[in-house]
Design a protein around this motif. Sequence first.
Motif, PDB file in Angstrom:
ATOM      1  N   ILE A 322      -0.765  -6.697  10.831  1.00  0.00           N
ATOM      2  CA  ILE A 322      -0.921  -5.590   9.891  1.00  0.00           C
ATOM      3  C   ILE A 322       0.406  -5.255   9.215  1.00  0.00           C
ATOM      4  O   ILE A 322       0.496  -5.127   7.986  1.00  0.00           O
ATOM      5  CB  ILE A 322      -1.489  -4.348  10.618  1.00  0.00           C
ATOM      6  CG1 ILE A 322      -2.944  -4.586  11.015  1.00  0.00           C
ATOM      7  CG2 ILE A 322      -1.371  -3.094   9.729  1.00  0.00           C
ATOM      8  CD1 ILE A 322      -3.541  -3.487  11.876  1.00  0.00           C
ATOM      9  N   VAL A 323       1.459  -5.129  10.024  1.00  0.00           N
ATOM     10  CA  VAL A 323       2.777  -4.788   9.476  1.00  0.00           C
ATOM     11  C   VAL A 323       3.288  -5.896   8.557  1.00  0.00           C
ATOM     12  O   VAL A 323       3.826  -5.624   7.470  1.00  0.00           O
ATOM     13  CB  VAL A 323       3.786  -4.523  10.611  1.00  0.00           C
ATOM     14  CG1 VAL A 323       5.203  -4.385  10.059  1.00  0.00           C
ATOM     15  CG2 VAL A 323       3.397  -3.266  11.379  1.00  0.00           C
ATOM     16  N   LEU A 324       3.106  -7.151   8.947  1.00  0.00           N
ATOM     17  CA  LEU A 324       3.568  -8.274   8.126  1.00  0.00           C
ATOM     18  C   LEU A 324       2.857  -8.290   6.780  1.00  0.00           C
ATOM     19  O   LEU A 324       3.504  -8.428   5.729  1.00  0.00           O
ATOM     20  CB  LEU A 324       3.333  -9.589   8.866  1.00  0.00           C
ATOM     21  CG  LEU A 324       3.710 -10.865   8.093  1.00  0.00           C
ATOM     22  CD1 LEU A 324       5.199 -10.865   7.769  1.00  0.00           C
ATOM     23  CD2 LEU A 324       3.318 -12.107   8.892  1.00  0.00           C
ATOM     24  N   CYS A 325       1.540  -8.172   6.791  1.00  0.00           N
ATOM     25  CA  CYS A 325       0.763  -8.217   5.541  1.00  0.00           C
ATOM     26  C   CYS A 325       1.195  -7.111   4.585  1.00  0.00           C
ATOM     27  O   CYS A 325       1.431  -7.364   3.393  1.00  0.00           O
ATOM     28  CB  CYS A 325      -0.725  -8.095   5.836  1.00  0.00           C
ATOM     29  SG  CYS A 325      -1.458  -9.536   6.626  1.00  0.00           S
ATOM     30  N   PHE A 330       4.897  -4.517   0.305  1.00  0.00           N
ATOM     31  CA  PHE A 330       5.964  -3.532   0.140  1.00  0.00           C
ATOM     32  C   PHE A 330       7.196  -4.182  -0.495  1.00  0.00           C
ATOM     33  O   PHE A 330       7.826  -3.614  -1.395  1.00  0.00           O
ATOM     34  CB  PHE A 330       6.337  -2.925   1.490  1.00  0.00           C
ATOM     35  CG  PHE A 330       7.392  -1.866   1.412  1.00  0.00           C
ATOM     36  CD1 PHE A 330       7.049  -0.534   1.254  1.00  0.00           C
ATOM     37  CD2 PHE A 330       8.752  -2.189   1.507  1.00  0.00           C
ATOM     38  CE1 PHE A 330       8.020   0.450   1.179  1.00  0.00           C
ATOM     39  CE2 PHE A 330       9.716  -1.214   1.423  1.00  0.00           C
ATOM     40  CZ  PHE A 330       9.351   0.107   1.263  1.00  0.00           C
ATOM     41  N   PHE A 331       7.559  -5.389  -0.025  1.00  0.00           N
ATOM     42  CA  PHE A 331       8.724  -6.089  -0.551  1.00  0.00           C
ATOM     43  C   PHE A 331       8.567  -6.372  -2.041  1.00  0.00           C
ATOM     44  O   PHE A 331       9.492  -6.124  -2.839  1.00  0.00           O
ATOM     45  CB  PHE A 331       8.924  -7.397   0.210  1.00  0.00           C
ATOM     46  CG  PHE A 331      10.044  -8.251  -0.336  1.00  0.00           C
ATOM     47  CD1 PHE A 331      11.369  -7.933  -0.083  1.00  0.00           C
ATOM     48  CD2 PHE A 331       9.769  -9.353  -1.126  1.00  0.00           C
ATOM     49  CE1 PHE A 331      12.398  -8.706  -0.598  1.00  0.00           C
ATOM     50  CE2 PHE A 331      10.784 -10.134  -1.647  1.00  0.00           C
ATOM     51  CZ  PHE A 331      12.103  -9.806  -1.381  1.00  0.00           C
ATOM     52  N   VAL A 332       7.400  -6.865  -2.424  1.00  0.00           N
ATOM     53  CA  VAL A 332       7.151  -7.177  -3.838  1.00  0.00           C
ATOM     54  C   VAL A 332       7.249  -5.908  -4.676  1.00  0.00           C
ATOM     55  O   VAL A 332       7.897  -5.893  -5.729  1.00  0.00           O
ATOM     56  CB  VAL A 332       5.769  -7.839  -4.009  1.00  0.00           C
ATOM     57  CG1 VAL A 332       5.438  -7.997  -5.494  1.00  0.00           C
ATOM     58  CG2 VAL A 332       5.739  -9.195  -3.314  1.00  0.00           C
ATOM     59  N   LYS A 333       6.623  -4.848  -4.192  1.00  0.00           N
ATOM     60  CA  LYS A 333       6.634  -3.590  -4.945  1.00  0.00           C
ATOM     61  C   LYS A 333       8.039  -3.010  -5.035  1.00  0.00           C
ATOM     62  O   LYS A 333       8.437  -2.476  -6.083  1.00  0.00           O
ATOM     63  CB  LYS A 333       5.682  -2.578  -4.299  1.00  0.00           C
ATOM     64  CG  LYS A 333       5.409  -1.352  -5.111  1.00  0.00           C
ATOM     65  CD  LYS A 333       4.335  -0.495  -4.497  1.00  0.00           C
ATOM     66  CE  LYS A 333       4.043   0.745  -5.334  1.00  0.00           C
ATOM     67  NZ  LYS A 333       3.457   0.412  -6.651  1.00  0.00           N
ATOM     68  N   SER A 334       8.818  -3.122  -3.966  1.00  0.00           N
ATOM     69  CA  SER A 334      10.180  -2.574  -3.975  1.00  0.00           C
ATOM     70  C   SER A 334      11.076  -3.348  -4.933  1.00  0.00           C
ATOM     71  O   SER A 334      11.956  -2.752  -5.573  1.00  0.00           O
ATOM     72  CB  SER A 334      10.768  -2.567  -2.569  1.00  0.00           C
ATOM     73  OG  SER A 334      10.904  -3.887  -2.070  1.00  0.00           O
ATOM     74  N   ILE A 335      10.848  -4.634  -5.044  1.00  0.00           N
ATOM     75  CA  ILE A 335      11.619  -5.433  -6.004  1.00  0.00           C
ATOM     76  C   ILE A 335      11.323  -4.984  -7.430  1.00  0.00           C
ATOM     77  O   ILE A 335      12.232  -4.838  -8.268  1.00  0.00           O
ATOM     78  CB  ILE A 335      11.334  -6.939  -5.838  1.00  0.00           C
ATOM     79  CG1 ILE A 335      11.846  -7.438  -4.478  1.00  0.00           C
ATOM     80  CG2 ILE A 335      11.942  -7.739  -6.981  1.00  0.00           C
ATOM     81  CD1 ILE A 335      13.349  -7.274  -4.278  1.00  0.00           C
ATOM     82  N   PHE A 336      10.052  -4.742  -7.701  1.00  0.00           N
ATOM     83  CA  PHE A 336       9.673  -4.311  -9.040  1.00  0.00           C
ATOM     84  C   PHE A 336      10.249  -2.936  -9.388  1.00  0.00           C
ATOM     85  O   PHE A 336      10.474  -2.639 -10.556  1.00  0.00           O
ATOM     86  CB  PHE A 336       8.148  -4.287  -9.188  1.00  0.00           C
ATOM     87  CG  PHE A 336       7.563  -5.621  -9.563  1.00  0.00           C
ATOM     88  CD1 PHE A 336       7.645  -6.095 -10.875  1.00  0.00           C
ATOM     89  CD2 PHE A 336       6.922  -6.410  -8.621  1.00  0.00           C
ATOM     90  CE1 PHE A 336       7.117  -7.313 -11.232  1.00  0.00           C
ATOM     91  CE2 PHE A 336       6.396  -7.634  -8.956  1.00  0.00           C
ATOM     92  CZ  PHE A 336       6.483  -8.095 -10.263  1.00  0.00           C
ATOM     93  N   THR A 337      10.496  -2.108  -8.388  1.00  0.00           N
ATOM     94  CA  THR A 337      11.077  -0.805  -8.672  1.00  0.00           C
ATOM     95  C   THR A 337      12.537  -0.912  -9.140  1.00  0.00           C
ATOM     96  O   THR A 337      13.072   0.008  -9.742  1.00  0.00           O
ATOM     97  CB  THR A 337      11.037   0.117  -7.433  1.00  0.00           C
ATOM     98  OG1 THR A 337      11.810  -0.449  -6.372  1.00  0.00           O
ATOM     99  CG2 THR A 337       9.610   0.339  -6.975  1.00  0.00           C
TER     100      THR A 337
END
Length: 339
Positions: A322-325, A330-337
């Motif tokens: 769950i945490v990995l998925c 989260f990583f992708v979204k944080s990069i876009f920010t």
Amino acid sequence: MDLIPIISICIPTYNRCEKVYKLVNDILLYEGEDIEVVVLDNCSTDNTKSLLNKITDKRFSFFQNQENIGGILNPLKAISLGSGKFAVLCLDKDYLDFRSIKKIIDNVTIDSEIVFGRCDLNIQNENLLSSSIIYKKGYDSIINMAYLSSHPSGMFYKTAEYRNLELVKNIFVQQKPFPFYPDLINAEMAMIGKSQLLKLPSFFTESKDEASKSPSFTYDINNVYFSPAKRILEFDAYIESVEKLRISSYELAKIIFTIYGRGLMFSTFIYKIMLDDDDVCIHNKISKRKVKFFELWKLNLHFSTHFFKKKIKLNFLQKGVIVLCWNVKFFVKSIFTLL
């Protein structure tokens, strides 16, 4: 003999005399006898009582609490006062377009197994192909209608089932300051019958500009519902709730997967958005500030660590998946920010 109304439109109020007076009068423009409007005043100190006492429509009822029970419990109590087959909640700061009432009635009575639901908020145009979605009893209703941390206006319940729900009775006994009780109620109602999502131009929330001019009576810097600490308490309440439901282990894992993901995003990106919004901060009496990239990851770590440490009906491997998925997302979204 008076007819029992199909829906009771239940309005909790506190110190918003002009708004609630206008709201009630606007709703009563509906000409049918199959509704009632119920207002529960939470010991207002303004002219709420004197204004509402001017309304003589027999479809209107006015109640007052003997003491202020807070902005969280008052809506739940207001729902219980309805005498209609269904009780529909509308906060005093929001708006219900009376022209939608007939369609709401037609929809909630289309299937006798519907016990609760909600109207999507701020819908401008009706989509005739999908204006009503009915979810099956159990998992289907839980995953689509519960644990959403939703704004409560537009939620509706079969009145008899709501009053008999043990959870509702316990809420008033325990009186814990939890802002999303309707989501817990929805989960238990989902085990009783079907639910319904209505996508009609019906309920509209106050604008951000209006909110900034009218401070919240429920939240402030000490208890604002969208803080990361409050989101963890919210997550815990949702987990405690879902683990009590009679569902399969597979369904439980899928629902916890969804609850974790929403909690993670709410306590990080949504928190960032809220603190960067002037109107939201003014309304909740908090200081505006920027949440930077590293703080987002720190909040993520705190939330995820709490999840791993919490004793729930999942093993370590299931938690890890769950945490990995969600952390990939989260990583992708944080990069876009950062872009």
